[in-house]
Motif scaffolding. Structure first.
Motif, mmCIF file in Angstrom:
data_model
loop_
_atom_site.group_PDB
_atom_site.id
_atom_site.type_symbol
_atom_site.label_atom_id
_atom_site.label_comp_id
_atom_site.label_asym_id
_atom_site.label_seq_id
_atom_site.Cartn_x
_atom_site.Cartn_y
_atom_site.Cartn_z
ATOM 1 N N THR A 154 -16.121 -16.877 -13.537
ATOM 2 C CA THR A 154 -14.458 -16.513 -13.019
ATOM 3 C C THR A 154 -13.590 -17.194 -14.180
ATOM 4 O O THR A 154 -13.944 -18.329 -14.758
ATOM 5 N N ASP A 200 -14.546 -7.657 -10.555
ATOM 6 C CA ASP A 200 -13.372 -7.880 -9.500
ATOM 7 C C ASP A 200 -12.247 -8.506 -10.207
ATOM 8 O O ASP A 200 -12.419 -9.259 -11.461
ATOM 9 N N LEU A 251 -8.433 -10.672 -9.037
ATOM 10 C CA LEU A 251 -7.415 -10.931 -7.934
ATOM 11 C C LEU A 251 -6.055 -11.270 -8.631
ATOM 12 O O LEU A 251 -6.102 -12.179 -9.702
ATOM 13 N N GLU A 276 -8.069 -16.889 0.572
ATOM 14 C CA GLU A 276 -7.516 -16.199 1.624
ATOM 15 C C GLU A 276 -6.414 -15.358 1.076
ATOM 16 O O GLU A 276 -5.318 -15.863 0.586
ATOM 17 N N TYR A 283 -10.402 -11.958 2.795
ATOM 18 C CA TYR A 283 -10.839 -13.016 2.214
ATOM 19 C C TYR A 283 -11.873 -12.661 0.624
ATOM 20 O O TYR A 283 -12.371 -11.589 1.006
ATOM 21 N N VAL A 284 -11.921 -13.534 -0.077
ATOM 22 C CA VAL A 284 -12.994 -13.426 -1.041
ATOM 23 C C VAL A 284 -13.878 -14.818 -1.180
ATOM 24 O O VAL A 284 -13.049 -15.519 -1.267
ATOM 25 N N PHE A 340 -16.478 -17.091 -2.837
ATOM 26 C CA PHE A 340 -17.048 -17.328 -3.968
ATOM 27 C C PHE A 340 -18.134 -18.514 -3.883
ATOM 28 O O PHE A 340 -17.450 -19.500 -3.356
ATOM 29 N N THR A 388 -20.273 -19.386 -9.185
ATOM 30 C CA THR A 388 -19.373 -18.329 -9.774
ATOM 31 C C THR A 388 -18.473 -19.231 -10.961
ATOM 32 O O THR A 388 -17.553 -18.605 -11.561
ATOM 33 N N VAL A 408 -20.190 -13.389 -5.293
ATOM 34 C CA VAL A 408 -18.518 -12.956 -4.976
ATOM 35 C C VAL A 408 -18.623 -11.961 -3.783
ATOM 36 O O VAL A 408 -19.233 -10.711 -4.178
ATOM 37 N N ARG A 409 -17.900 -12.183 -2.701
ATOM 38 C CA ARG A 409 -17.884 -11.116 -1.549
ATOM 39 C C ARG A 409 -16.518 -10.786 -0.946
ATOM 40 O O ARG A 409 -15.782 -11.946 -0.703
ATOM 41 N N ARG A 410 -16.147 -9.846 -0.865
ATOM 42 C CA ARG A 410 -14.657 -9.481 -0.126
ATOM 43 C C ARG A 410 -14.961 -9.375 1.274
ATOM 44 O O ARG A 410 -15.835 -8.585 1.613
#
Length: 158
Positions: free
Chosen positions: A7, A24, A26, A54, A59-60, A62, A66, A111-113
């Motif tokens: 990231t 992704d 943000l 948040e 939410y994401v 990590f 990452t 990494v997940r949303r």
């Protein structure tokens, strides 16, 4: 072959890469809070296993690999300080739903949303202390090691 994740900041965005391909992005201004879940004493970026960001709509999550807790968190300290949104929480005090804890077994990407309703209940139960940047946390830890420093440090965060 295992994917590599990283990231980094690009202007006002935090960009996520998997195997050097952007997956992704943000908008940093949309970040409401960041939770850095650490093991041990949380004295080093390596102690942070999960970072949970948040946003207004969800939410994401990590994972440590990452680099979010390292590079993204350590760069732009003034920005994080002005936002006052980074919270350090002992991982043992911040349980995640089981399906999110099983990543080490190959369950999901690094990494997940996640939708707000997937984690809002869990996050609401976490012991959230006042926000601290890495530098503020470091000063607080030093203060705790001094004679009478722990009592003064607690008053500063109350």
């Amino acid at each position: 072959m295992k994917s590599t994740w990283r990231t980094l900041w690009q202007q006002r965005d935090i960009v996520v890469f998997r195997d050097e391909v952007e997956v992704d992005r943000l908008a940093a201004d949309r970040i409401e809070r960041v939770f850095l879940l650490y093991a041990g004493s949380g004295d080093t970026p390596g102690d942070i296993g999960v970072s949970l960001v948040e946003l207004a709509d969800g939410y994401v999550l990590f994972e440590g690999e990452t680099g979010f807790a390292g590079r993204v968190n350590f760069e732009r300290q003034d920005w994080w300080h002005s936002r006052g949104c980074v919270h350090w929480i002992a991982a043992a005090s911040a349980p995640l739903p089981w399906r999110l804890r099983l990543r080490g077994l190959g369950n999901g990407p690094a990494v997940r949303r996640l939708a707000r309703d997937e984690l809002a209940g869990a996050v609401a139960a976490w012991p959230v202390e006042p926000a601290q940047t890495w530098d503020e946390r470091k000063r607080w830890r030093i203060e705790k090691t001094r004679a009478f420093g722990a009592a003064q440090g607690q008053n500063a965060h109350a």
